[in-house]
Design an enzyme around this catalytic site. Structure first.
Site, short mmCIF file in Angstrom:
data_model
loop_
_atom_site.label_atom_id
_atom_site.label_comp_id
_atom_site.label_asym_id
_atom_site.label_seq_id
_atom_site.Cartn_x
_atom_site.Cartn_y
_atom_site.Cartn_z
CG ASN A 37 -1.86 1.17 1.17
OD1 ASN A 37 -1.75 2.24 1.13
ND2 ASN A 37 -3.21 0.65 1.45
CG HIS A 48 -6.00 -0.20 -2.05
ND1 HIS A 48 -7.01 -0.78 -1.43
CD2 HIS A 48 -5.97 1.02 -1.99
CE1 HIS A 48 -8.22 0.45 -1.02
NE2 HIS A 48 -7.40 1.43 -1.33
CD GLU A 50 -5.09 -6.20 -1.18
OE1 GLU A 50 -5.61 -6.94 -0.34
OE2 GLU A 50 -4.88 -4.99 -1.52
CB CYS A 75 -10.86 -2.91 0.41
SG CYS A 75 -10.20 -2.46 -1.47
CB CYS A 78 -8.29 -5.38 -3.41
SG CYS A 78 -7.05 -3.61 -3.20
CG ASP A 138 -6.32 2.18 3.17
OD1 ASP A 138 -5.51 2.48 1.97
OD2 ASP A 138 -6.45 0.93 3.17
#
Length: 142
Positions: A37, A48, A50, A75, A78, A138
């Site tokens: 991140n 992020h 990912e 999240c 992602c 975030d």
């Protein structure tokens, strides 16, 4: 595999960012790409862990035999990436600090393994305690 994602998370923390790391592996266990991140460091809300690993993996002919390993449950953003490109599996370091889209991914047939890592949970949990405003930004919370 989680060790690679954890190393990325620590790198992000050392840079002053949110300690979430990710790595992508092929079916033979070979590292394809990794990242962390960097929303804070780069001022980029889309960066992020990912997505950074995904970008660093480069173009793939297919993602269907790849595994996304991440220190935290992905999240919705992602999770959408994982679904869009058809990753075979997701290995999650922990989901105590955030549940994300794990149940949704499972409902779509994605294999999701939650390792419930104390190390992952503690690393991010401590960051959240010290930086609640950044964390809420975030995950899209007020």
């Amino acid at each position: 595999m989680l060790a690679v994602a954890l190393a990325e998370a620590r790198k992000g923390l050392a840079e002053g960012g949110i300690p979430i790391g990710a790595a992508i592996f092929d079916a033979a266990g070979k590292l394809v790409g990794s990242g962390h991140n960097r929303r804070v460091q780069n001022g980029d809300p889309s960066l992020h862990g990912e997505t950074d690993a995904f970008r660093n993996a480069g173009r793939q002919r297919s993602y269907r035999k790849l595994t996304m390993v991440t220190t935290l449950a992905p999240c919705w953003y992602c999770s959408g990436l994982i679904r869009q490109f058809g990753f075979a599996a997701v290995v999650v370091g922990e989901s105590r600090n955030f549940q994300g889209g794990m149940d949704w991914l499972r409902s779509l047939g994605v294999k999701v393994i939650d390792l419930d890592s104390e190390e992952c949970a503690s690393l991010l949990g401590e960051y959240i305690r010290k930086n609640p405003e950044v964390w809420n930004e975030d995950i899209g919370e007020e």
